[in-house]
Design an enzyme around this catalytic site. Sequence first.
Site, PDB file in Angstrom:
ATOM      1  NE  ARG A   1     -14.427   4.359   3.195  1.00  0.00           N
ATOM      2  CZ  ARG A   1     -14.063   4.544   4.459  1.00  0.00           C
ATOM      3  NH1 ARG A   1     -14.233   3.575   5.356  1.00  0.00           N
ATOM      4  NH2 ARG A   1     -13.529   5.686   4.851  1.00  0.00           N
TER       5      ARG A   1
ATOM      6  CG  ASP B   1      17.006  -4.788  -6.222  1.00  0.00           C
ATOM      7  OD1 ASP B   1      17.978  -5.237  -6.867  1.00  0.00           O
ATOM      8  OD2 ASP B   1      16.426  -5.427  -5.329  1.00  0.00           O
TER       9      ASP B   1
END
Length: 290
Positions: A174, A72
């Site tokens: 975060r 791929d």
Amino acid sequence: MSEFHSIGLIGRHESDSAVQSLKRLKTFLEKGGYQVVLDNETAASFVADGVRVTSKEKLGELCDLVIVVGGDGSLLAAARALAKFSVPLLGINRGRLGFLTDISPDEIETKVGEVLAGKYMAESRFLLDMSVSREGKPIGKGSALNDVVIHPGEYIRMIEFDLFIDGQFVYTQRSDGLIISTPTGSTAYALSGGGPIMHPKLDAIVVVPLNPHTLSSRPIVVEGSSEFKIIIGDENVALPHVTCDGHEQFITQPGDVIRIHKKPHRLTLVHPIKHNFYETCRSKLNWQVK
């Protein structure tokens, strides 16, 4: 009479098995009267007397079809280089998983022959364009068929950034990073990060947080036409990295702005006539069958 006349070949030149398949494929195509064109790197891996050699990008101008022999990753690289030329891609799997390269090496003559005879399925996939700017000036850009990923690079530290979609503020996050994925990439890194599997025909993009500090921050699926803006926070210890399909990498600084949107050029993937997305998922992801 075949609609394909000039056929480009791209392969993993460092793989002996891929080179063997390339030689076999070249012989098969030449016997069929097709013009074979190799990109420079592929041509360096074996002697190909009398075959035209050019750059990977030039294949898009010269060829009616490009066949990629590898995994791929090889097809992703070819897609990024060739999407703007609208040349269809066909994949022969010489990698590991092979979600995109779906012809096995022992089926080369049979399956490629069927495609050349017009017995195939064509599937349109979109890519993403990514750019990074600093103080209003562009410092880097890239494209991705699978995903654009923001991550902390070599450090194991959380990074902070603001996410906007279509100009609307989504959140300050975060986390270990963020994956912005196409339907094509939904079975790749985004899946490992907990994102949903999306059918390739969907016009949608998924946003997948990587280990967010706020556990309620979950993947979001939005329209494929959405535009993303990510502003790198001022409090980061690590300098967040941005990668496209795990390939092109840019190191950002606080205040940098990352923009991501759908690429104007689409990619055409060619599959054997009986290609089935769900069967591919069953075989590659080991889904249960009766």
